[in-house]
Design a protein around this motif. Structure first.
Motif, mmCIF file in Angstrom:
data_model
loop_
_atom_site.group_PDB
_atom_site.id
_atom_site.type_symbol
_atom_site.label_atom_id
_atom_site.label_comp_id
_atom_site.label_asym_id
_atom_site.label_seq_id
_atom_site.Cartn_x
_atom_site.Cartn_y
_atom_site.Cartn_z
ATOM 1 N N ALA A 71 54.208 4.029 -21.370
ATOM 2 C CA ALA A 71 54.823 3.004 -20.873
ATOM 3 C C ALA A 71 55.626 2.294 -22.094
ATOM 4 C CB ALA A 71 53.917 1.752 -20.667
ATOM 5 N N PRO A 72 56.534 3.427 -22.493
ATOM 6 C CA PRO A 72 57.327 3.004 -23.649
ATOM 7 C C PRO A 72 58.565 1.912 -23.544
ATOM 8 C CG PRO A 72 58.122 5.032 -22.632
ATOM 9 C CD PRO A 72 56.795 4.696 -22.045
ATOM 10 N N ASP A 73 58.810 1.774 -22.093
ATOM 11 C CA ASP A 73 59.802 0.726 -21.813
ATOM 12 C C ASP A 73 59.213 -0.508 -22.116
ATOM 13 O OD1 ASP A 73 61.808 2.708 -21.731
ATOM 14 O OD2 ASP A 73 61.556 2.538 -19.401
ATOM 15 N N ARG A 74 57.967 -0.672 -21.614
ATOM 16 C CA ARG A 74 57.320 -1.975 -21.695
ATOM 17 C C ARG A 74 56.830 -2.401 -22.884
ATOM 18 N NH1 ARG A 74 58.677 -0.525 -17.039
ATOM 19 N NH2 ARG A 74 57.707 -1.578 -14.949
ATOM 20 N N ILE A 75 56.607 -1.455 -23.801
ATOM 21 C CA ILE A 75 56.336 -1.611 -25.190
ATOM 22 C C ILE A 75 57.490 -2.177 -25.864
ATOM 23 C CG2 ILE A 75 55.621 -0.506 -27.431
ATOM 24 C CD1 ILE A 75 53.264 -0.918 -25.481
ATOM 25 N N ALA A 76 58.653 -1.448 -25.702
ATOM 26 C CA ALA A 76 59.804 -1.782 -26.438
ATOM 27 C C ALA A 76 60.264 -3.172 -25.944
ATOM 28 C CB ALA A 76 61.059 -0.690 -26.163
ATOM 29 N N ASP A 77 60.158 -3.498 -24.674
ATOM 30 C CA ASP A 77 60.266 -4.745 -24.211
ATOM 31 C C ASP A 77 59.683 -5.992 -24.903
ATOM 32 O OD1 ASP A 77 62.341 -3.851 -22.320
ATOM 33 O OD2 ASP A 77 60.894 -3.866 -20.634
ATOM 34 N N ALA A 78 58.298 -5.791 -25.038
ATOM 35 C CA ALA A 78 57.286 -6.626 -25.752
ATOM 36 C C ALA A 78 57.720 -6.979 -27.001
ATOM 37 C CB ALA A 78 55.913 -6.164 -25.339
ATOM 38 N N ALA A 79 58.239 -5.877 -27.743
ATOM 39 C CA ALA A 79 58.507 -6.027 -29.081
ATOM 40 C C ALA A 79 59.761 -6.762 -29.283
ATOM 41 C CB ALA A 79 58.554 -4.519 -29.773
ATOM 42 N N ALA A 80 60.633 -6.437 -28.507
ATOM 43 C CA ALA A 80 62.046 -7.253 -28.412
ATOM 44 C C ALA A 80 61.666 -8.453 -28.412
ATOM 45 C CB ALA A 80 62.966 -6.507 -27.558
ATOM 46 N N ALA A 81 60.669 -9.019 -27.392
ATOM 47 C CA ALA A 81 60.490 -10.369 -27.092
ATOM 48 C C ALA A 81 59.661 -11.101 -28.177
ATOM 49 C CB ALA A 81 59.587 -10.294 -25.909
ATOM 50 N N GLY A 82 59.268 -10.259 -29.324
ATOM 51 C CA GLY A 82 58.727 -10.784 -30.615
ATOM 52 C C GLY A 82 57.110 -10.677 -30.563
ATOM 53 N N VAL A 83 56.454 -9.798 -29.739
ATOM 54 C CA VAL A 83 55.404 -9.656 -29.734
ATOM 55 C C VAL A 83 54.934 -8.637 -30.739
ATOM 56 C CG1 VAL A 83 53.233 -8.997 -28.324
ATOM 57 C CG2 VAL A 83 54.901 -10.047 -27.285
ATOM 58 N N ARG A 84 53.947 -8.803 -31.681
ATOM 59 C CA ARG A 84 53.693 -7.636 -32.299
ATOM 60 C C ARG A 84 52.654 -6.836 -31.703
ATOM 61 N NH1 ARG A 84 49.307 -7.405 -37.199
ATOM 62 N NH2 ARG A 84 50.054 -5.748 -38.484
ATOM 63 N N VAL A 85 53.442 -5.559 -31.427
ATOM 64 C CA VAL A 85 52.437 -4.396 -30.865
ATOM 65 C C VAL A 85 51.954 -3.527 -31.766
ATOM 66 C CG1 VAL A 85 52.583 -2.697 -28.881
ATOM 67 C CG2 VAL A 85 54.116 -4.825 -28.875
ATOM 68 N N VAL A 86 50.670 -3.175 -31.759
ATOM 69 C CA VAL A 86 49.989 -2.229 -32.267
ATOM 70 C C VAL A 86 49.510 -1.385 -31.537
ATOM 71 C CG1 VAL A 86 48.059 -1.973 -33.987
ATOM 72 C CG2 VAL A 86 49.299 -3.873 -34.118
ATOM 73 N N ILE A 87 49.560 0.055 -31.712
ATOM 74 C CA ILE A 87 48.961 1.051 -30.752
ATOM 75 C C ILE A 87 48.058 1.832 -31.310
ATOM 76 C CG2 ILE A 87 49.778 3.263 -29.613
ATOM 77 C CD1 ILE A 87 52.581 2.215 -29.085
ATOM 78 N N LEU A 88 46.831 1.906 -30.736
ATOM 79 C CA LEU A 88 45.817 2.507 -31.214
ATOM 80 C C LEU A 88 45.513 3.864 -30.473
ATOM 81 C CD1 LEU A 88 43.123 2.773 -32.634
ATOM 82 C CD2 LEU A 88 41.947 1.633 -30.834
ATOM 83 N N VAL A 89 45.964 4.931 -31.080
ATOM 84 C CA VAL A 89 45.851 6.362 -30.733
ATOM 85 C C VAL A 89 44.499 7.081 -30.710
ATOM 86 C CG1 VAL A 89 46.846 8.679 -30.468
ATOM 87 C CG2 VAL A 89 48.494 6.477 -30.905
ATOM 88 N N HIS A 90 43.908 7.346 -29.644
ATOM 89 C CA HIS A 90 42.633 8.160 -29.617
ATOM 90 C C HIS A 90 43.049 9.681 -29.873
ATOM 91 C CE1 HIS A 90 40.104 4.730 -28.971
ATOM 92 N NE2 HIS A 90 41.106 4.281 -28.287
ATOM 93 N N LEU A 91 43.638 10.160 -28.673
ATOM 94 C CA LEU A 91 44.073 11.540 -28.293
ATOM 95 C C LEU A 91 45.541 11.444 -28.147
ATOM 96 C CD1 LEU A 91 43.609 14.526 -28.142
ATOM 97 C CD2 LEU A 91 43.132 14.038 -25.682
ATOM 98 N N PRO A 92 46.546 12.024 -29.099
ATOM 99 C CA PRO A 92 47.806 12.173 -28.530
ATOM 100 C C PRO A 92 48.232 12.699 -27.185
ATOM 101 C CG PRO A 92 47.512 12.826 -30.938
ATOM 102 C CD PRO A 92 46.225 12.552 -30.078
#
Length: 352
Positions: A82-103
């Motif tokens: 969901a890259p667009d939703r992640i980008a939107d949240a970051a642009a709105a000032g949310v600190r987004v951390v992604i936890l990758v288990h398996l690429p």
């Protein structure tokens, strides 16, 4: 994404249902519990969807979760789809951390087109994030090679457990989802030439009904004989503990494995393991071993059943080898880090 009133300071976003138990889900649950035990106020938000292939409704549910806090840790199977939703949240000032288990593109069995699509989305999501975390060095190195993106590693913890008692004859355990990626069929094929020796094997883990691979595994188990081979399905709670208690050797021949928490679960009980070389399971196998120390098992190519047959034959025939691997696994028990240690590392990285 428009700004909304925030209901919590810190949120951990996880998939609501991945169709059965998984290492990623177990990691998330254990980490959240350890954080809360350390008095960290964190809200778990479970988002529905067939991740990493969400519908628009699933994406809207994710957007709501992202908008609910100032700081959000998002499981990679959700965020990277969901890259667009992640980008939107970051642009709105949310600190987004992604936890990758398996690429996402590393999943076994994808077409080239599917892998490319997932890779494009994953790259965009990771580039939009404030911080990227991985659960293994294997996953970190994969992300660096694919996208030239830096990530911090927060390896899993493991719960302390009593030593396994084992069984007579020796019992081999294949524990994990019955899928082509987990590659149980290779382990069963490797055992077929060893029928003259005394052993038993248990295949435990969730399976998709009517999947052709499940039928192949069941046929291989049947061919080995009901007196020595069984499929027992998913195991949790007391059933899982009983399966562990009676095991003598874990087999994990995964074609792709970012870490393999099941390996450190085995070591916590003094059970050695055979794992697939070139995967994160090698990292897990060495988790409690000092540099230069003896490994509690062996790493073998996941596409060479003869190598597994030879290793199993040596283990079954050589009491000294069995004792040495068991001693190495028992020695590793005291060096495995628990979930409180893992949660402390995560807190430090998140500045929580």
């Amino acid at each position: 994404m428009t700004s909304t009133s925030l209901g919590a300071d810190r949120v951990f976003v996880v998939p609501a249902d991945l169709g059965g138990p998984s290492g990623g889900s177990a990691y998330n649950a254990a980490m959240i519990a350890a954080l809360r035990a350390d008095d960290v106020a964190v809200v778990e938000r479970r988002v529905p969807g067939a991740w990493p292939r969400p519908t628009e409704d699933d994406l809207d549910a994710l957007a709501d979760a992202l908008a609910s806090a100032r700081e959000v840790v998002v499981d990679g199977i959700v965020a990277c789809a969901a890259p667009d939703r992640i980008a939107d949240a970051a642009a709105a000032g949310v600190r987004v951390v992604i936890l990758v288990h398996l690429p996402l593109p590393a999943e076994f069995g994808l077409s080239e087109a599917e892998a490319d699509t997932l890779a494009r989305g994953e790259r965009a999501a990771l580039e939009a994030a404030d911080l990227v975390l991985c659960t293994s060095a294997w996953a970190r190195d994969d992300l660096r090679a694919r996208y030239d993106i830096a990530a911090e590693v927060v390896r899993p913890g493991v719960d302390a457990a009593d030593p396994a008692t084992g069984s007579a004859p020796p019992r081999l355990l294949i524990l994990g989802a019955v899928t082509p990626r987990k590659n149980a069929l290779l382990a069963l094929s490797a055992l077929a030439p060893l029928r003259a020796r005394d052993w038993e094997v248990v295949v435990a883990g969730p399976a998709r009904d009517a999947h052709p691979y499940v039928a192949e595994v069941e046929a291989a188990v049947e061919a080995l004989g009901a007196d020595r081979a069984r499929v027992v399905g998913p195991v949790t709670g007391r059933r899982r503990e009983r399966v562990w208690r009676e095991a003598d050797l874990l087999l994990l021949p995964s074609l792709v494995e970012p870490y393999g928490m099941v390996v450190t679960e085995a070591l916590a009980r003094g059970i050695p393991a055979l794992v697939a070389s070139g995967t994160g399971a090698v990292e897990a196998l060495a988790a409690g071993t000092d540099a230069g120390g003896s490994l509690p098992g062996l790493a073998l190519p996941a596409d060479e059943p003869d190598a597994w047959t030879d290793a199993l034959a040596r283990w079954l025939d050589d009491a000294d080898l069995r004792a040495a691997w068991r001693a190495a696994a028992s020695d590793a028990r005291s060096r495995l880090r628990g979930w409180p240690h893992a949660a402390t590392q995560l807190r430090d990285l998140l500045r929580w």
